[in-house]
Scaffold this active site. Structure first.
Site, PDB file in Angstrom:
ATOM      1  N   GLU A  19      42.611  25.107 -16.973  1.00  0.00           N
ATOM      2  CA  GLU A  19      43.979  25.645 -17.031  1.00  0.00           C
ATOM      3  C   GLU A  19      44.610  25.702 -15.632  1.00  0.00           C
ATOM      4  O   GLU A  19      45.770  25.358 -15.449  1.00  0.00           O
ATOM      5  CB  GLU A  19      43.936  27.034 -17.667  1.00  0.00           C
ATOM      6  N   ASP A  37      53.373  33.840 -15.343  1.00  0.00           N
ATOM      7  CA  ASP A  37      53.230  35.192 -15.901  1.00  0.00           C
ATOM      8  C   ASP A  37      52.941  36.345 -14.948  1.00  0.00           C
ATOM      9  O   ASP A  37      53.511  37.404 -15.084  1.00  0.00           O
ATOM     10  CB  ASP A  37      52.139  35.172 -16.972  1.00  0.00           C
TER      11      ASP A  37
HETATM   12  C1  9YW Z   1      50.005  33.883 -22.538  1.00  0.00           C
HETATM   13  C2  9YW Z   1      50.072  28.818 -22.819  1.00  0.00           C
HETATM   14  C3  9YW Z   1      50.620  29.805 -21.809  1.00  0.00           C
HETATM   15  C4  9YW Z   1      51.625  29.163 -20.834  1.00  0.00           C
HETATM   16  C5  9YW Z   1      52.022  30.150 -19.746  1.00  0.00           C
HETATM   17  C6  9YW Z   1      50.757  30.642 -19.058  1.00  0.00           C
HETATM   18  C7  9YW Z   1      49.815  31.246 -20.094  1.00  0.00           C
HETATM   19  C8  9YW Z   1      49.467  33.231 -21.333  1.00  0.00           C
HETATM   20  O1  9YW Z   1      49.497  30.310 -21.087  1.00  0.00           O
HETATM   21  O2  9YW Z   1      50.395  32.369 -20.696  1.00  0.00           O
HETATM   22  O3  9YW Z   1      49.270  34.727 -23.094  1.00  0.00           O
HETATM   23  O4  9YW Z   1      51.104  33.555 -22.973  1.00  0.00           O
HETATM   24  O5  9YW Z   1      51.054  31.566 -18.072  1.00  0.00           O
HETATM   25  O6  9YW Z   1      52.886  29.549 -18.820  1.00  0.00           O
HETATM   26  O7  9YW Z   1      52.743  28.729 -21.521  1.00  0.00           O
HETATM   27  O8  9YW Z   1      49.469  27.767 -22.157  1.00  0.00           O
END
Ligand code: 9YW
Length: 434
Positions: free
Chosen positions: A401, A169
């Site tokens: 995480e 992200d």
């Molecule tokens: C968001 C859920 C997600 C992952 C992503 C990670 C994080 C945050 O968490 O995103 O708010 O979507 O970057 O890869 O899928 O675990």
């Protein structure tokens, strides 16, 4: 160190929801995320095969009419996450699935190779193959969606229009794109920073960019062609496309196991050949000795090395001469003895931050991909190092995480960050220790 097998199972079971899906982490991420669901199913398969199958079938029920599988499915009503379904408004799209409110974007295409892994793990192969037979065309339609709606130049590579579609992200590589934008200062209430130290999360200004890209997509009712024409973020991501190519390979293997040879398998073979060629032409940087991202909007490569640069090792992509260079880059930058493998961003770059989200920390899903990548390439020592480091980090710090790559930390309270009892850390731990 002591194995944490029972704890890993408990994490997954306690995150499992009555609706037949698993949340990534309590409080922080209360819905079903696409690539998480895939990794979680692999972990569940080691002790509860029915739940593993349900994880996948629940996700696939939310597929859009055009084959898209959304990045988050809002199975339940809760306002503890921002931006939720009222912000994303998937119902603006004619293609959306009216029964499953979701985001209007995707996440890396993991389902092909996840189904293949489930078949390897399952003891009742016949039963698993029957399940795969029921789901496989849905995954095929998802790939068809990428090659027909997300490939602006018809060159075999799918674009992403949002950093959240990459899964990585707030990688520093997106900074170059944020510099081309000047979004409004939105008024919003972050919910993630009530669960996690803001030091370990993206900044509010970064969120302005994230939200702005969604506003553009909403303005065009999530129509792909219009997004492609107007989004300031239009990127060919080596992680995303490597996983798509890997999943193509898995779909072909699974169709073969099912005795199916038809127009779909023909198309898959054609996409695959085109994709591998384009990947090596467009995403290889001789200057970096690595695969990098390509900014389609501004027609240039993004000059950064990250853990995504090594994902192609997991797929039938890397020719021998590139393998030598890629391995050398990895050894030089990512495998220092004072670091756990693998930092998510180039540790020798000044944008590296060992604590903040995707700007440096180790992520277990990326390690799992790169571990399998080096194994596939025959670099067994490196593969084992990555596997052992992943296991060590989890046994030392628990199912966090993300993890600090530095082995020596100034402060003993440091080391692991973000959400607690994080599902894919638990799931892939169960797979890695096998
Ligand atoms: C968001 C859920 C997600 C992952 C992503 C990670 C994080 C945050 O968490 O995103 O708010 O979507 O970057 O890869 O899928 O675990």
């Amino acid at each position: 160190m002591v194995r944490r097998v029972n704890e890993a199972k408990e994490v997954l079971l306690s995150n499992y929801q009555p609706g037949g899906f698993t949340i990534p982490s309590k409080g922080l991420y209360p819905f079903q995320w696409k690539w998480d669901a895939g990794f979680i199913a692999i972990g569940l398969a080691h002790f509860d095969i029915e739940k593993a199958k349900t994880e996948i079938s629940t996700l696939l029920k939310a597929q859009w009419k055009n084959g898209m599988i959304p990045h988050i499915v809002f199975h339940t009503d809760t306002d503890t996450y921002f931006p939720g379904k009222d912000f994303h408004q998937s119902n603006l799209s004619k293609q959306a699935n009216p029964d499953y409110p979701s985001t209007g974007m995707v996440q890396p295409p993991v389902l092909g190779f996840v189904l293949e892994r489930l078949l390897e793990i399952a003891t009742d192969k016949k039963d698993m193959l029957a399940f795969i037979g029921e789901q496989l065309d849905k995954v095929y339609y998802n790939h068809e969606y990428f090659y027909t709606h997300r490939d602006v130049n018809q060159e075999g590579l799918a674009y992403i229009y949002h950093n959240w579609e990459s899964g990585t992200d707030n990688s520093p590589m997106w900074d170059a794109i944020w510099e081309t934008m000047d979004p409004p200062h939105y008024k919003f209430e972050r919910r993630d920073t009530t669960h996690v130290d803001p030091e370990q999360r993206p900044t509010n200004r970064e969120y302005d960019h994230y939200l702005h890209l969604i506003e553009i997509a909403k303005k065009y009712h999530y129509e792909d062609a219009k997004i492609a024409a107007h989004s300031p973020f239009l990127v060919l991501d080596p992680l995303f496309n490597a996983l798509l190519i890997k999943s193509n390979e898995s779909l072909l293997a699974l169709y073969q196991k099912l005795g199916i040879d038809n127009q779909k398998t023909k198309n898959l073979k054609q996409w695959q050949e085109k994709a591998i060629n384009a990947f090596n032409k467009k995403l290889w940087s001789p200057t970096h000795g690595a695969y990098v991202h390509y900014d389609l909007r501004n027609q240039k490569q993004l000059p950064y090395i990250s853990s995504s640069s090594f994902a192609p090792l997991f797929a039938p992509i890397v020719p021998p001469e590139k393998l030598v260079a890629l391995n050398q880059t990895f050894q030089e930058k990512f495998s220092a003895a004072n670091l756990y493998c693998c930092a998510s961003f180039d540790p020798t770059h000044n944008g590296f931050n060992p604590k903040r989200y995707w700007r440096g920390p180790v992520w277990i899903n990326m390690n799992w991909i790169i571990y399998h990548g080096f194994k596939r390439a025959g670099a067994i020592q490196t593969a084992n190092r990555i596997k052992e480091d992943s296991i060590t980090l989890i046994e030392k710090y628990g199912f966090k995480e993300y993890f600090d790559p530095r082995k020596k930390l100034e402060n003993t309270t440091e080391g692991a960050y973000g959400g607690d009892n994080f599902s894919w850390s638990a799931a892939l731990y169960l797979d890695l220790i096998k």
